[in-house]
Design an enzyme around this catalytic site. Sequence first.
Site, PDB file in Angstrom:
ATOM      1  N   SER A  77       0.808  -1.166  -0.004  1.00 44.53           N
ATOM      2  CA  SER A  77       0.144  -0.087   0.085  1.00 44.53           C
ATOM      3  C   SER A  77       0.769   1.402   0.017  1.00 44.53           C
ATOM      4  O   SER A  77       1.731   1.343  -0.802  1.00 44.53           O
ATOM      5  CB  SER A  77      -0.802  -0.236   1.131  1.00 44.53           C
ATOM      6  OG  SER A  77      -2.010   0.862   1.078  1.00 44.53           O
TER       7      SER A  77
ATOM      8  N   HIS B 208      -7.890  -5.096  -1.219  1.00 42.38           N
ATOM      9  CA  HIS B 208      -6.913  -4.217  -0.844  1.00 42.38           C
ATOM     10  C   HIS B 208      -6.424  -5.114   0.494  1.00 42.38           C
ATOM     11  O   HIS B 208      -7.341  -5.337   1.411  1.00 42.38           O
ATOM     12  CB  HIS B 208      -7.003  -3.081  -0.658  1.00 42.38           C
ATOM     13  CG  HIS B 208      -5.833  -2.317  -0.266  1.00 42.38           C
ATOM     14  ND1 HIS B 208      -4.933  -1.743  -0.992  1.00 42.38           N
ATOM     15  CD2 HIS B 208      -5.637  -1.841   0.852  1.00 42.38           C
ATOM     16  CE1 HIS B 208      -3.829  -1.128  -0.497  1.00 42.38           C
ATOM     17  NE2 HIS B 208      -4.249  -1.199   0.575  1.00 42.38           N
TER      18      HIS B 208
ATOM     19  N   ASP C 106      -9.735  -3.908  -5.495  1.00 39.40           N
ATOM     20  CA  ASP C 106      -8.848  -2.945  -4.597  1.00 39.40           C
ATOM     21  C   ASP C 106      -9.054  -1.398  -5.756  1.00 39.40           C
ATOM     22  O   ASP C 106      -8.903  -1.461  -6.793  1.00 39.40           O
ATOM     23  CB  ASP C 106      -7.379  -3.273  -4.612  1.00 39.40           C
ATOM     24  CG  ASP C 106      -6.835  -2.392  -3.997  1.00 39.40           C
ATOM     25  OD1 ASP C 106      -6.901  -1.394  -3.541  1.00 39.40           O
ATOM     26  OD2 ASP C 106      -5.356  -2.740  -3.833  1.00 39.40           O
TER      27      ASP C 106
END
Length: 306
Positions: free
Chosen positions: A155, A276, A246
């Site tokens: 991320s 995600h 995501d």
Amino acid sequence: MPIDPQAARLLAMLGAARPTDWPGVSAAARRDGFAALMRMAGTPPAVASVSDVRIAGAAGPLPARLYAPRDGTAPGLVYFHGGGLVAGDLDTHDALCRALAAGSDCRVLSVGYRLAPEHPFPAAAEDAVAAAGDALGRAAEFGLDPARVAVGGDSAGGTLATLAAGALRTRVALQLLLCPALDAAPDTESRRLFARGHLLDAAMMARDLADCAPGALDLADPRLSPLRDPDLAGRPPALIHTAEFDPLRDEGALYAERLAAAGVPVRHRCHPGMIHHFYGLTGLVPAARAALADIAAELGARLAMG
């Protein structure tokens, strides 16, 4: 492919408990919530040793944690945790780093970089470059083979990994990006499709960005938006993993395309049915556990090749 059934049930459970007024959520509450989410990684695998160390940051020493799957020198991964550059630390990503070390047979050095809002942009970006450079300079001390050291992150940590890879491109063997955040002002289909209800809400990302980069900053700055860097040539080879459901899916795919166009060897895999942060949900989502095992094995195989 539909969303993975276990992931769908998890989203339903989280949806009832997650805040809806993200602008009013404090950084402390954001961190507590993220720590609770990361506990869904389940029981971490055993590794030979884990030691807390110090690594150089841009403004002074930073905490770091070294995971060794076995005795002796091994390939290495300098890892930057996710959490929007606001949340996350060495403890939240302990299980994930253990899994990467055990599954890759590589030493993993997890870096506790400075977080916003206490340390706004570009503190984390500068720490990432400094820490990766220090790890390479002290490779022998950490038991790392200096010719086989990768940088990686998930991320927002993926953002940092790309910056370290770009700054140290001739010294880094590989970059591993898990659902990376690569554009601070995106206009992608996945950001529109999955803006709510898919774990990583648009409002939450906006709040994190406000904490990280207050004021009138240029959101096209490559330190915030690596996808917008005009020159990606000469970067280390990349392994990029995205998830079908995501919001960040498309920017990961676009980054893979841009790297390939610049002549950088890249392998991109979009994991079907995943959301995600799937790599941190392995305690509850069996398909995510299998995916993370594959990611770690591929990392180890690529670094073993030299």
